[in-house]
Design a protein around this motif. Structure first.
Motif, short mmCIF file in Angstrom:
data_model
loop_
_atom_site.label_atom_id
_atom_site.label_comp_id
_atom_site.label_asym_id
_atom_site.label_seq_id
_atom_site.Cartn_x
_atom_site.Cartn_y
_atom_site.Cartn_z
N ILE A 117 -9.15 14.90 -18.20
CA ILE A 117 -10.67 14.62 -18.35
C ILE A 117 -11.31 13.94 -17.19
CG2 ILE A 117 -12.57 13.80 -19.65
CD1 ILE A 117 -11.47 16.53 -20.86
N ALA A 118 -10.76 12.75 -16.96
CA ALA A 118 -11.07 11.48 -16.18
C ALA A 118 -11.10 12.07 -14.90
CB ALA A 118 -10.51 10.15 -16.25
N PRO A 119 -10.24 12.49 -14.13
CA PRO A 119 -10.44 13.03 -12.72
C PRO A 119 -11.13 14.47 -12.81
CG PRO A 119 -7.92 13.53 -13.81
CD PRO A 119 -8.71 12.71 -14.67
N CYS A 120 -11.14 15.04 -13.75
CA CYS A 120 -12.11 16.32 -13.58
C CYS A 120 -13.64 15.69 -13.44
CB CYS A 120 -11.93 17.06 -14.85
SG CYS A 120 -12.85 18.69 -14.81
N ILE A 121 -13.90 14.81 -14.24
CA ILE A 121 -15.31 14.17 -14.25
C ILE A 121 -15.46 13.55 -13.15
CG2 ILE A 121 -17.04 12.75 -15.46
CD1 ILE A 121 -16.00 13.79 -17.92
N MET A 122 -14.81 12.40 -12.63
CA MET A 122 -14.97 11.37 -11.86
C MET A 122 -14.27 11.80 -10.18
SD MET A 122 -13.80 8.28 -14.27
CE MET A 122 -14.58 7.05 -13.69
N GLY A 123 -13.42 12.84 -10.35
CA GLY A 123 -12.69 13.37 -9.15
C GLY A 123 -11.49 12.14 -8.66
N GLY A 124 -10.68 12.81 -7.79
CA GLY A 124 -9.51 11.90 -7.28
C GLY A 124 -8.69 11.67 -8.10
N LEU A 170 -12.12 2.80 -23.71
CA LEU A 170 -11.72 3.42 -22.49
C LEU A 170 -11.77 2.71 -21.45
CD1 LEU A 170 -11.14 6.27 -21.88
CD2 LEU A 170 -13.83 6.60 -21.93
N ASP A 171 -10.73 2.50 -20.68
CA ASP A 171 -10.53 1.79 -19.49
C ASP A 171 -10.00 2.66 -18.40
OD1 ASP A 171 -10.55 -0.14 -17.41
OD2 ASP A 171 -9.37 -1.67 -18.50
N ILE A 172 -10.96 3.00 -17.26
CA ILE A 172 -10.49 3.98 -16.44
C ILE A 172 -10.64 3.41 -14.96
CG2 ILE A 172 -10.74 6.01 -15.19
CD1 ILE A 172 -12.62 6.85 -17.85
N ILE A 173 -9.35 3.37 -14.13
CA ILE A 173 -9.40 2.92 -12.76
C ILE A 173 -9.33 4.03 -11.73
CG2 ILE A 173 -8.35 1.33 -11.11
CD1 ILE A 173 -7.43 0.58 -14.63
N GLN A 174 -10.30 4.06 -10.82
CA GLN A 174 -10.13 5.11 -9.87
C GLN A 174 -9.25 4.59 -8.33
OE1 GLN A 174 -14.54 6.66 -9.53
NE2 GLN A 174 -13.40 8.51 -8.99
N LEU A 175 -8.25 5.43 -8.53
CA LEU A 175 -7.36 4.94 -7.27
C LEU A 175 -7.68 5.69 -5.87
CD1 LEU A 175 -4.13 5.07 -9.41
CD2 LEU A 175 -5.48 3.20 -8.83
N SER A 176 -7.60 4.84 -4.70
CA SER A 176 -7.79 5.45 -3.62
C SER A 176 -6.33 6.12 -3.34
CB SER A 176 -8.07 4.57 -2.56
OG SER A 176 -7.49 3.51 -2.18
N GLN A 211 -1.52 1.52 -1.14
CA GLN A 211 -1.13 0.97 0.21
C GLN A 211 -1.17 2.22 1.28
OE1 GLN A 211 2.51 -1.17 -0.48
NE2 GLN A 211 1.35 -2.95 -1.85
N LYS A 212 -1.36 3.57 0.67
CA LYS A 212 -1.11 4.52 1.75
C LYS A 212 0.23 4.57 2.18
CE LYS A 212 -6.00 4.67 2.26
NZ LYS A 212 -6.24 4.46 1.09
N ASP A 213 1.17 4.27 1.27
CA ASP A 213 2.54 4.47 1.78
C ASP A 213 3.22 5.69 1.41
OD1 ASP A 213 5.16 3.77 1.87
OD2 ASP A 213 5.19 1.85 1.56
N TYR A 214 3.33 6.64 2.18
CA TYR A 214 3.94 8.12 1.72
C TYR A 214 5.35 7.90 1.20
CZ TYR A 214 0.03 10.32 4.00
OH TYR A 214 -1.41 10.74 4.33
N ASP A 215 6.26 6.90 1.97
CA ASP A 215 7.63 6.84 1.22
C ASP A 215 7.70 6.23 -0.23
OD1 ASP A 215 8.63 7.97 3.36
OD2 ASP A 215 8.98 6.15 4.68
N LEU A 216 6.73 5.34 -0.38
CA LEU A 216 6.88 4.65 -1.58
C LEU A 216 6.22 5.62 -2.71
CD1 LEU A 216 7.03 2.36 -3.66
CD2 LEU A 216 5.20 1.52 -2.89
N ILE A 217 5.25 6.49 -2.31
CA ILE A 217 4.77 7.44 -3.39
C ILE A 217 5.85 8.27 -3.62
CG2 ILE A 217 3.33 9.84 -3.61
CD1 ILE A 217 1.39 8.26 -1.83
N GLY A 218 6.73 8.91 -2.54
CA GLY A 218 7.96 10.00 -2.71
C GLY A 218 9.01 9.24 -3.76
#
Ligand SMILES: Nc1ncnc2c1ncn2[C@@H]1O[C@H](COP(=O)(O)OP(=O)(O)OP(=O)(O)O)[C@@H](O)[C@H]1O
Ligand SMILES: N[C@@H](CCO)C(=O)O
Length: 319
Positions: free
Chosen positions: A151-158, A168-174, A223-230
């Motif tokens: 629900i939260a990403p559907c309404i808020m995006g991202g 309810l405590d929602i944090i949007q992440l870049s 941190q926009k760290d693709y390796d860490l995401i993977g």
């Protein structure tokens, strides 16, 4: 119609809302992480009148209930109506392009889209957080439990992190730019069933590994760290149980990693599988791999190559 003159309610107007598919859990974040996709999307057309009640029709072939208490869109609107003093009603037509039971947030798209549309027609009186709260009543109808990770990403995006649902405590992440490849093998897995098979207790060693991955994934996004995401796209608690319901899961995952995917796993409660990639070409190659796996198993599949949707449910038309 008998309408109050100073009302900010948009009587007689018709609104169209695009309601995006969402990937809940993001592998390690069961019930707390989710992201919105550009494709596929449902559509909801809605108008408001002084005729009390919620009247739902479907312009799709899914034979979903039209009783407001049984349709997730209706359940969400019934919850929203508890905060509306005026005597109003809604007429809505839902066109589903996100198949129910797909693991792509089909139920969330309807409940979230319905409250976004209603809020606009009521003069934008509710906050996004209110809307998430109302739409969770729809998820309760679909899966028996209130959860906000679709629900939260559907309404808020991202990409959103649900730190808590009560309160309810929602944090949007870049996050850095990423491509998403999704395969939806044409079998249905109901979220309610996929929740029932889960173990209710977790070993401490698994919990430690899981929260390391969740923290790593969130840090990787920020941190926009693709390796860490993977490295962090690993689930030692839910995936080993649920993947048994999804033929071809291990093959898709292994071959996608070998083709350069950052990682991925079950989308929501399945059966869809998603993979994240840094490059568009990798995402395209993975779509071919996914199709080959399901063709070889004799199972029809629908594939999407898409990106993050940073807008969320969007009003496309107000006439
Ligand atoms: N408007 C609606 N859209 C979709 N599903 C609906 C709707 N109204 C009621 N339902 C019911 O909700 C259930 C589908 O929701 P479910 O959570 O199982 O699938 P999903 O939303 O595709 O999966 P996930 O939440 O894992 O992404 C079905 O039982 C369906 O009948
Ligand atoms: N977090 C939910 C998402 C599906 O609706 C689950 O995995 O059951």
């Amino acid at each position: 119609m008998n309408q109050p003159e100073q009302s900010s309610i948009l009587y007689g107007r018709k609104i169209t809302v695009e309601c995006p598919a969402t990937v809940a859990n993001l592998v390690c974040g069961f019930d707390i992480l989710g992201m919105a996709l550009k494709d596929p999307q449902d559509l909801i057309e809605m108008s408001v009148s002084d005729q009390p009640g919620i009247r739902i029709s479907h312009a799709d072939g899914y034979d979903l209930p039209t009783d407001p208490a049984q349709n997730v869109a209706g359940a969400a609107l019934l919850d929203l109506m508890q905060g509306v003093e005026e005597s109003v009603g809604f007429d809505l037509t839902i066109t589903k392009l996100i198949k129910p039971g797909s693991g792509l947030g089909s139920s969330a798209a309807s409940s979230a889209g319905a409250v976004v549309a209603a809020n606009q027609l009521l003069g934008n009186r509710f906050s996004q957080k209110d809307l998430v709260r109302f739409a969770m009543a729809g998820e309760k109808v679909a899966s028996g439990v209130k959860h906000a990770d679709n629900i939260a990403p559907c309404i808020m995006g991202g990409i959103t992190l649900i730190r808590s649902i009560f309160p309810l405590d929602i944090i949007q992440l870049s996050a850095p730019p990423m491509y998403v490849t999704v395969v939806h093998p044409q079998i249905e897995v109901r979220t309610s069933d996929a929740r029932q098979i889960l173990r209710k207790e977790v070993l401490l060693k698994d919990a430690i590994r899981q929260w390391g991955n969740i923290a790593g994934l969130v840090a990787g996004f920020l941190q926009k760290d693709y390796d860490l995401i993977g490295r962090s796209l690993e689930d030692v608690i839910i995936e080993p149980v649920r993947s048994i319901l999804i033929p071809g899961f291990d093959e898709v995952k292994k071959a996608s990693r070998e083709a350069g995917a950052l990682g991925g796993g079950i989308s929501g409660s399945g059966p869809s599988i998603f993979m994240l990639s840094r490059e568009a070409a990798t995402a395209q190659n993975i779509s071919v791999i996914m199709k080959d796996v399901y063709d070889s198993l004799g199972i029809d599949s629908k594939i999407y190559v898409t990106t993050l949707n940073n807008e969320g449910a969007t009003i496309r038309n107000l006439t």
